[in-house]
Design an enzyme around this catalytic site. Structure first.
Site, PDB file in Angstrom:
ATOM      1  CE  LYS A  44       4.337   4.674  -6.365  1.00  0.00           C
ATOM      2  NZ  LYS A  44       3.701   4.728  -5.216  1.00  0.00           N
ATOM      3  CD  GLN A  52       1.092   2.958  -3.256  1.00  0.00           C
ATOM      4  OE1 GLN A  52       2.403   2.672  -3.928  1.00  0.00           O
ATOM      5  NE2 GLN A  52       0.344   3.921  -3.538  1.00  0.00           N
ATOM      6  CG  ASP A  95       7.124   7.125  -0.676  1.00  0.00           C
ATOM      7  OD1 ASP A  95       7.135   7.610  -1.919  1.00  0.00           O
ATOM      8  OD2 ASP A  95       5.944   6.166  -0.424  1.00  0.00           O
TER       9      ASP A  95
END
Ligand code: NDP
Length: 285
Positions: A53, A97, A120
């Site tokens: 990322k 994450q 997200d």
């Protein structure tokens, strides 16, 4: 029958090129999108995803800030960090994450992210918006899958779609998105009985379970569209999906490879969500 490969890597490169150009344009206005990533504990797969990322952000001109916290970090510390990032106007996207270490309640953490920075799409607010057909940020993996289906002009309306795996990251939101596209959706999981009978009836089969080569040719209908979301590393260090690619590709009409299918699109969608968050926060969208 020979199937068409759904080339996620290529599609992702097109999406990224468009994002890069938009970001260059934003920079002329003095705006640089910024993504904050929180990584708790030591997990090799997570480390790899985070560095991917970070690399893609750099490629596209997005600033990325990685916050690495030790495994023993308390929930409160993570929440304090999220609060700080929520308030910081120079940060446009916040990503935690997953998975988090076991002593941390994932829901307690995710719900603290300000929805307008939830790139997200995992906050209850964003998932709720998806449920009522008014999405804000759509989770990246399912969003990327729909983008691939569209790019290859695959019909979903009236089709039988089977999704295996019911996580909030992939399976549940993907089911909702396919439903929005008028597919008739069956969502399966580890307690599903006679799974093979269900998969054999699928026009579109999406697999997100994390078990190497789990779906074999005998579980697949002739001409089915196969979307393989799984990422598994074999004992030999090879990355494979949840679908036995070599045998299933002979029966499928379309199939995503692993690697090079869903994975690259997931990252591209994260970049797209970060760009969108930035534009909304700056009153440009
Ligand atoms: P989770 O572990 O959260 O969920 C796995 C799901 O699979 C669960 O719903 C589980 O059922 C179901 N399952 C497990 N075993 C079986 C079985 N034998 N039969 C039917 N269902 C089963 O995984 P994620 O959704 O996070 O990820 C799934 C896979 O996708 C992983 O390989 C992951 O690495 C990959 N992934 C790939 C991404 C990409 O960009 N390509 C992004 C995100 C994930 P139950 O709920 O009953 O336990």
């Amino acid at each position: 029958m020979s199937s068409t490969l759904i080339n996620g890597k290529f599609l992702a490169s097109i999406v990224k090129e468009e994002i890069k150009m938009e970001i260059e344009e934003l920079k002329t206005k003095g705006i640089t999108p910024c993504l904050a990533v929180i990584l708790v504990g030591e997990n090799r797969a997570s480390e790899k995803y985070v560095s991917l990322k970070e690399k893609t952000c750099k490629e596209l001109g997005i600033k990325s800030l990685i916050f690495r916290l030790p495994d023993r970090t308390e929930e409160e510390e993570i929440i304090n960090l999220i609060d700080e990032l929520n308030r910081n106007i120079s940060i446009n996207g916040i990503l935690v994450q997953l998975p988090l270490p076991r002593h941390i309640n994932q829901n307690n953490i995710l719900q603290k992210i300000e929805p307008i920075k939830d790139v997200d799409g995992f906050t209850p607010y964003c998932l709720g918006r998806l449920l009522i057909d008014n999405p804000l940020f759509i989770p990246c993996t399912p969003k990327g899958i729909i983008r691939m289906i569209d790019a290859y002009e695959i019909e979903t309306e009236g089709k039988r779609a089977v999704v295996i795996g019911r996580s909030i990251i992939v399976g549940k939101p993907l089911s909702l998105l396919l439903l929005r596209r008028n597919a008739t959706v069956t969502l399966c999981h580890s307690k599903t009985e006679r799974l093979g009978e269900i998969t054999k009836n699928a026009d579109i089969l999406c697999v997100a379970i994390g078990k190497p080569n789990f779906i074999t040719a005998d579980m697949v209908k002739d001409g089915a569209v196969i979307i393989d979301i799984g990422i598994n590393v074999t004992n030999y260090g090879k990355v494979v999906g949840d679908v036995d690619f070599d045998s299933v590709k002979e029966k499928a009409s379309y199939i995503t490879p692993v690697p090079g299918g869903v994975g690259p699109m997931t990252i591209a969608m994260l970049m797209e969500n970060t760009l969108y968050a930035t534009k909304v926060q700056k009153g440009l969208s």
